[in-house]
Design an enzyme around this catalytic site. Sequence first.
Site, PDB file in Angstrom:
ATOM      1  N   ASP A  10     -17.236 123.018 110.097  1.00 19.70           N
ATOM      2  CA  ASP A  10     -18.560 123.408 110.558  1.00 19.70           C
ATOM      3  C   ASP A  10     -18.330 124.622 111.463  1.00 19.70           C
ATOM      4  OD1 ASP A  10     -21.325 123.219 111.211  1.00 19.70           O
ATOM      5  OD2 ASP A  10     -20.790 122.214 113.074  1.00 19.70           O
ATOM      6  N   LEU A  11     -19.370 125.378 111.746  1.00 18.84           N
ATOM      7  CA  LEU A  11     -19.188 126.605 112.533  1.00 18.84           C
ATOM      8  C   LEU A  11     -19.548 126.408 114.008  1.00 18.84           C
ATOM      9  CD1 LEU A  11     -18.543 129.661 112.551  1.00 18.84           C
ATOM     10  CD2 LEU A  11     -20.922 130.082 111.917  1.00 18.84           C
ATOM     11  N   ASP A  12     -20.828 126.153 114.262  1.00 17.65           N
ATOM     12  CA  ASP A  12     -21.294 126.033 115.650  1.00 17.65           C
ATOM     13  C   ASP A  12     -20.696 124.806 116.331  1.00 17.65           C
ATOM     14  OD1 ASP A  12     -22.795 128.181 114.998  1.00 17.65           O
ATOM     15  OD2 ASP A  12     -24.709 127.148 114.878  1.00 17.65           O
ATOM     16  N   THR A  18     -22.111 128.942 119.521  1.00 18.03           N
ATOM     17  CA  THR A  18     -23.288 129.818 119.489  1.00 18.03           C
ATOM     18  C   THR A  18     -24.513 129.116 120.062  1.00 18.03           C
ATOM     19  OG1 THR A  18     -23.740 129.116 117.247  1.00 18.03           O
ATOM     20  CG2 THR A  18     -22.513 131.154 117.490  1.00 18.03           C
ATOM     21  N   LYS A  46     -30.596 120.081 118.775  1.00 13.18           N
ATOM     22  CA  LYS A  46     -29.268 120.103 118.141  1.00 13.18           C
ATOM     23  C   LYS A  46     -29.323 119.605 116.704  1.00 13.18           C
ATOM     24  CE  LYS A  46     -25.870 120.450 121.686  1.00 13.18           C
ATOM     25  NZ  LYS A  46     -24.953 119.778 122.571  1.00 13.18           N
ATOM     26  N   SER A 115     -21.487 125.271 106.832  1.00 12.58           N
ATOM     27  CA  SER A 115     -22.397 125.394 107.973  1.00 12.58           C
ATOM     28  C   SER A 115     -23.841 125.558 107.534  1.00 12.58           C
ATOM     29  CB  SER A 115     -21.989 126.616 108.806  1.00 12.58           C
ATOM     30  OG  SER A 115     -22.996 126.957 109.723  1.00 12.58           O
ATOM     31  N   ALA A 116     -24.758 124.988 108.301  1.00 10.99           N
ATOM     32  CA  ALA A 116     -26.190 125.133 108.008  1.00 10.99           C
ATOM     33  C   ALA A 116     -26.709 126.494 108.452  1.00 10.99           C
ATOM     34  CB  ALA A 116     -26.975 124.035 108.719  1.00 10.99           C
ATOM     35  N   LYS A 146     -27.501 118.298 106.385  1.00 12.31           N
ATOM     36  CA  LYS A 146     -26.664 117.159 106.738  1.00 12.31           C
ATOM     37  C   LYS A 146     -27.580 116.093 107.349  1.00 12.31           C
ATOM     38  CE  LYS A 146     -23.113 120.540 107.998  1.00 12.31           C
ATOM     39  NZ  LYS A 146     -22.414 121.206 109.097  1.00 12.31           N
ATOM     40  N   GLU A 170     -16.075 118.452 112.357  1.00  9.90           N
ATOM     41  CA  GLU A 170     -17.493 118.450 112.730  1.00  9.90           C
ATOM     42  C   GLU A 170     -17.696 118.094 114.197  1.00  9.90           C
ATOM     43  OE1 GLU A 170     -20.632 118.744 112.350  1.00  9.90           O
ATOM     44  OE2 GLU A 170     -20.870 119.381 110.276  1.00  9.90           O
ATOM     45  N   ASP A 171     -18.772 118.620 114.792  1.00  4.56           N
ATOM     46  CA  ASP A 171     -19.070 118.260 116.184  1.00  4.56           C
ATOM     47  C   ASP A 171     -20.389 117.502 116.303  1.00  4.56           C
ATOM     48  OD1 ASP A 171     -20.782 120.465 115.614  1.00  4.56           O
ATOM     49  OD2 ASP A 171     -21.006 120.830 117.763  1.00  4.56           O
TER      50      ASP A 171
END
Length: 215
Positions: A10-12, A18, A46, A115-116, A146, A170-171
């Site tokens: 995942d990115l963020d 970000t 979130k 990532s979304a 997700k 994932e976070d």
Amino acid sequence: MGKISACIFDLDGVVVDTAKYHYIAWKSLANELGFDFTEEDNERLKGVSRMRSLDILLEIGGVELDDKTKLELADKKNKNYVEYILKMTPDEILPGVKDFFNELKEQGIKIALGSASKNAMTILNQLELTDYFDAVVDGTHVSNAKPDPEVFLKGAELLGVSPSECIVFEDAEAGVEAAINGNMKCVGIGSPDVLGKANIVVPGFVGFSMAQLNF
């Protein structure tokens, strides 16, 4: 542990943070509309889509608007956000991430982004990380959010590996559930209280290595 051929990130909150830029952009929108928007309020956004986030924001401010105005405001927020991320630099990559990417490359393990975010490519370019990724799946490629596993399954497909050979990083709770739903192993980045369904949970990538992935 079975054979691992690929890692999907995942990115963020995993590769980069970000969230602060999203918060600043939403807060400035709220201030323009005449009310305040706190970091505590921001927790409610979130992992939520842009339009739903706007609805929550308006709810907090007790503001009602028509759909056309809402679309204009969501667009304005995104333009603000993009201005912030266009100023990002590689020193904003979260600690330990690059070392871990280098280890994966050395071991011949493929790397994908799941990532979304519709701005994922912009962010990767700003961070100078694009070359690490063998595949990028972002919000422009998927229709299901997700915990639907679509974003991760597309990543596995593009890499040419089976889901059972992938580890997802994932976070967010919905992201961990998406990995499980896609028959993938999952490493939670953050708190075990939130990410307890993951195979293992670590606070971040500092000092983290493939040797710890003994599921």
